[in-house]
Design a protein around this motif. Sequence first.
Motif, short mmCIF file in Angstrom:
data_model
loop_
_atom_site.label_atom_id
_atom_site.label_comp_id
_atom_site.label_asym_id
_atom_site.label_seq_id
_atom_site.Cartn_x
_atom_site.Cartn_y
_atom_site.Cartn_z
N MET A 82 17.58 9.99 -4.59
CA MET A 82 16.65 8.88 -4.79
C MET A 82 17.12 7.63 -4.06
N PHE A 83 18.45 7.38 -4.20
CA PHE A 83 18.99 6.19 -3.57
C PHE A 83 18.74 6.23 -2.07
N GLN A 84 18.97 7.42 -1.54
CA GLN A 84 18.74 7.59 -0.10
C GLN A 84 17.30 7.30 0.25
N TYR A 85 16.42 7.81 -0.61
CA TYR A 85 15.00 7.61 -0.38
C TYR A 85 14.66 6.13 -0.35
N ILE A 86 15.16 5.40 -1.33
CA ILE A 86 14.89 3.96 -1.39
C ILE A 86 15.40 3.27 -0.14
N LEU A 87 16.60 3.64 0.23
CA LEU A 87 17.20 3.04 1.42
C LEU A 87 16.33 3.30 2.64
N ARG A 88 15.88 4.57 2.73
CA ARG A 88 15.05 4.93 3.87
C ARG A 88 13.77 4.10 3.88
N ARG A 89 13.17 3.95 2.71
CA ARG A 89 11.93 3.18 2.63
C ARG A 89 12.17 1.73 3.03
N LEU A 90 13.29 1.19 2.57
CA LEU A 90 13.57 -0.21 2.90
C LEU A 90 13.77 -0.38 4.39
N ILE A 91 14.48 0.57 4.98
CA ILE A 91 14.67 0.49 6.43
C ILE A 91 13.32 0.65 7.12
N GLY A 92 12.51 1.54 6.54
CA GLY A 92 11.19 1.78 7.11
C GLY A 92 10.28 0.57 7.08
N LEU A 93 10.64 -0.42 6.27
CA LEU A 93 9.83 -1.64 6.20
C LEU A 93 9.75 -2.33 7.56
N ALA A 94 10.86 -2.28 8.28
CA ALA A 94 10.92 -3.01 9.54
C ALA A 94 9.81 -2.57 10.50
N PRO A 95 9.74 -1.27 10.84
CA PRO A 95 8.64 -0.87 11.74
C PRO A 95 7.27 -1.15 11.15
N THR A 96 7.13 -0.97 9.83
CA THR A 96 5.83 -1.26 9.22
C THR A 96 5.44 -2.71 9.48
N LEU A 97 6.37 -3.60 9.19
CA LEU A 97 6.06 -5.03 9.36
C LEU A 97 5.80 -5.36 10.81
N PHE A 98 6.53 -4.68 11.69
CA PHE A 98 6.29 -4.92 13.11
C PHE A 98 4.85 -4.53 13.46
N GLY A 99 4.46 -3.35 12.97
CA GLY A 99 3.08 -2.92 13.19
C GLY A 99 2.09 -3.93 12.64
N VAL A 100 2.43 -4.44 11.47
CA VAL A 100 1.55 -5.41 10.84
C VAL A 100 1.40 -6.65 11.72
N THR A 101 2.51 -7.10 12.29
CA THR A 101 2.42 -8.31 13.12
C THR A 101 1.48 -8.09 14.29
N VAL A 102 1.60 -6.92 14.92
CA VAL A 102 0.73 -6.65 16.07
C VAL A 102 -0.73 -6.64 15.61
N LEU A 103 -0.96 -5.93 14.50
CA LEU A 103 -2.31 -5.80 13.99
C LEU A 103 -2.91 -7.16 13.63
N ILE A 104 -2.13 -7.94 12.90
CA ILE A 104 -2.60 -9.27 12.50
C ILE A 104 -2.96 -10.08 13.72
N PHE A 105 -2.05 -10.05 14.68
CA PHE A 105 -2.22 -10.88 15.86
C PHE A 105 -3.48 -10.49 16.62
N LEU A 106 -3.65 -9.18 16.79
CA LEU A 106 -4.82 -8.73 17.54
C LEU A 106 -6.10 -9.04 16.78
N LEU A 107 -6.09 -8.77 15.49
CA LEU A 107 -7.30 -8.99 14.69
C LEU A 107 -7.72 -10.46 14.76
N LEU A 108 -6.73 -11.34 14.65
CA LEU A 108 -7.07 -12.76 14.66
C LEU A 108 -7.64 -13.18 16.01
N LYS A 109 -7.25 -12.48 17.05
CA LYS A 109 -7.81 -12.84 18.35
C LYS A 109 -9.22 -12.30 18.51
N VAL A 110 -9.54 -11.23 17.76
CA VAL A 110 -10.88 -10.65 17.84
C VAL A 110 -11.87 -11.50 17.05
#
Lengths: 297, 538, 309
Positions: free
Chosen positions: C1-29
């Motif tokens: 479980m601990f590993q899983y949590i760690l993995r998810r937390l690390i996984g936040l970084a790419p998610t948030l990166f994706g979010v930034t791109v999405l937000i940025f593009l949407l706002l320009k549209v």
Amino acid sequence: MKAAADMAPALAVDRSRPRSLWSDAWARLLKNRAAVFGGVLVIVLILAALTAPLIAPFDPIKQDLRSSLQPPSPTHFFGTDVHGRDIFSRVLHGAAISLRIGALGTLIGATIGITLGLISGFYGGLTDTLIMRVMDVLLAFPGLLLAIAIVAAIGPGLENVIIAVGVFSMPEFARLVRGSILSAKQQEFMLAARVVGARDVRLMTQHLLPNVLAPILVLATLRIATAILTAASLSFLGLGAQPPTPEWGAMLSDGREYLMLAPHVATFPGLAILVTVLGFNLLGDGLRDALDPRLRV
Amino acid sequence: MSSNGRRVSRRDFLRATGLAVGATALAACAPAAPASVGPAEAGAPAAAGATTEIVVAQYADVVNLDPQDTNDNASYGPEKLMYEGLVGYNAAMEMEAQLAERWEASDDATEFTFFLRQGINFHDGTPFNAEAVKYNFERVINPDNALKRYGLYNIIASVEVIDEYTVKFTTTKPFGAMLATFAHPAGGIISPTAAAQYSDVHEFGKNPVGTGPFKFVEWVPGDHLTVEKFDGYWNSDAAAQVDRITIKPVPEAGTRIAMLLAGDAHFINQVPPSQVELVVGGEDVALAENESIYTYWVAMNTQIEPFNNKQVRQALNHAVDKQAIIDVVLRGYGKITDSPIAPRVWGYTPVMIYEYDPEKAKQMLADAGYPDGFSTTMWISDSSEAKEAAIAMQGQLAEVGVQVEVVPMEAATLSAERFKPAAENQSQMNYAGWSPSTGDADWAIRPLLATESIPPTSFNLAFFSDPDVDAAVAEGLASADPEVRQAAYAQAQEAIMDEAPWIFLWVPTTLGGIRKEVGGMLIQGDGIAYMRTAHFVE
Amino acid sequence: MFQYILRRLIGLAPTLFGVTVLIFLLLKVVPGDPARMVAGPDATLEDIALIRAELGLDRPLWVQYVSWIGDLLRGDLGTSTRTYNPVSYEVGLRIPATLELTAISIVIAVIVGLAAGVIAAIRRNSWIDYTSMVVALLGICTPSFWLGLMLMLVFAVWLGWFPTSGRGSWEHLILPGITLGVGAAAIIARVTRSSMLEVLNQDYIRTASAKGLSERATILGHAMKNALIPVVTIIGLQFGYLLAGAVITESVFAYPGMGRLLVESIGFRDFPVVQAILLIFALQFALINLAIDILYAYLDPRISYESRR
């Protein structure tokens, strides 16, 4: 617990006992007085929507500024709005549009959401991660922004408001289904089915879905109200039914200005939404019970 | 505030909840003795050293407190407590001397000399003088500062200090409306020492320093803005009469009214007409009404069919029953306009009113070649009031065969659509209102109806281009002589009324709500709250 | 479980990166010109050009994005185009306000919702069940602008028990807390009832009830945990929604929360503020959903988050 193969109701044609499944469920539904009442409400609403042009006493868009904001009376059962239009007639005429938005919007959101939730919960791993992260983003995105983007991208039509409402409700269904699937897929019947070699799609639709049907039905019936209310705020942005078309959510919003001075303007469309949700909710509860595999002993 | 009686008289409450809860039921269960809270209880005038505080609830938050960097009324209201211009408008929109004692203008309207009052200090102790004035206007016309009011003042070519209390402005070209431009709320004079200490020019807008009767205390965005009495104010006749004023952003009108009734606010900025009856005739509250300098209209795109036909435009003017809409949507708080500009705007001339006559309208449409009418669209903002007015017009225009699709749009989208260049602009009909913040006919006509103002340049949504009007507008700017200007604008107004690029609608009344224990506050004709004379009454 | 949590937390970084791109593009549209909004309706084209340059909106899209991300990585959220305040200041003012309001409304919602749901299930088809259903449906159908104003009129204007609006003491939180909590409570109540019924209808529970009380309690307890999964999902979602601000309730009570700031910022096309808020929301939902996933595993230990294949 019964074997899972014969508990998949609406979604699959079960080879073993197709007739009895349906007739059983139907019989149980009819015995449920609350469900019958709910069904009657829904039917009445649909009839109202279909026959509004025939039974409405007034033209729903005909204005008479001199009889603005009149309280309910024998002439105007529900009173008049600021433009002197008959609210009763508008509620009747609005039924068609609001029911469509509420039911179809929810249906679209539920269908896509359930599918994604099933896939996500069933396969787990990377698939799960990808789908759920997208849902997270959708949840975080404000409806206002999505609505503005939708108007800009595909225009203001009524179909688009249904799509928008569907998109808004999708993540909730997805998360709900996924959560329940995670647990359900660990149960014995699943392991059994898998050993027998059932294919994924069959496992999902016939074995897993029925087990998570209860919360879905509850959420879906409640979501109808949310959908109609959402449509109201979207109409202010130019998305969806436009003036002077009567639509319950928009009528309710119009009444916001007159909550204190002419409360009937908001009350009657609000009650119409309530009755709709009550009807679908009772029916939904009844359906759930009728289809509950565990009650079919 | 919390010491104030929050209870409210029974009658006010009944008015408020009225039918919502069922008046009879409430009357039966409400206490028999009137629970009225006397004004004295709700914030008595400074009894022996107690601080007096006025609380104002306004429809939006402050955006900025630098007058040169402001373009919204929610900010100008509080700014007017802290700043004064060389000249300015009083509550009745009449121009008055403020920091200048008197002024002179050259006949060709290119040189404007101000003789300043002496002995005035800013809140930070900086003396007010010609250098301060020079600093102010050089700051706003410096493009590097990118201040929002650059465009308003960049007509100024140079500012010259003649002596310590005399300052001369030279404009790049004749500009007859210059005095009114100095009276614009953006002309409030800021302290040069305070402004100069920030490397980022926009910092000053969060730390305002002026010469007005109140000085800045704090601004917590989204929550409140507080100002307090400035003891060193130069004009003892107009000094602050309360210790503090706190202004809170309260976007919901119903909430503002509830605050007023409960005594949580002494003055509310904007009561929508739809809820005005909750305030009128209350025991503890009253309506603060004032004639505005706004005109509302529907601009028709005069460059496309069928609106390129003058007869069609006049016909639509006859087709709209303005009085009926004023009575219902504005609850009677407005009057039909008889000119493209409002009576309290300098340079106004009454011209005529297109009487409501649907038969005549039909006839004119038939004569113009549209016996069966036509279909069109009307863009409106997403406010309830705009929607109600537009739907009423939609119904009336349908009576003469004109099918109007009402399209509400979110503000920024609407602005983007409206300001598209003429070639790609889809405008047909636009419902809007305008108030010239300078209080002068030039700013009421030029941005809306001069050829130079066709989008994207400015707000000429009728795409109206008329040589006579353009000439009259130019003539009005070429002179500083009031009589010459007045005559020019009269000509322009007559030509506009006749050409009918708009459906001319109404001049609304500004509506505020005030508790009876206080006075001296209203909403000026230009929509800006006037609070500097706020006081408690005995 | 601990590993899983760690993995998810690390996984936040790419998610948030994706979010930034999405937000940025949407706002320009999204249509609408931020420079025009800043400059105001009576601005000249020169004004708008100056402001566009000042805001850096005249730069190519990718340059704007890179500079935003660069600032973000340095912990700089940018400057509001509306007030010229640092975004961190504007947002920082609202976060505590929203947390307070969320805390009180989720507590109200969970207590009322769970209690009503459990009682309705146990007393199924009784008047209590039907009453709780109708009340719940009322709670869902009642627009918050109506409920909020009515609560304000009765409890603030008439009775004077609470302040009408604004933020300050705990008393300021009660009325908006109820207004917000009602809708969430209603959904929680309905889902809880349905989940409880599932459990009560399980064959083995019914069998167990024949075998004496203590054993039944044990089994019920076990089955309950399982049935709580949809309830937990719904509570988590409602929690997220509340954190994301409730613009109407905040407007009605003039409460300085995130919802109002976001809507005002969208209306003004104040993109630095919108971007920052959306990023925060995305992070909130991701963390809440991680917490829910962990709760699932606690409620049903058989759940694993490994891929099927």
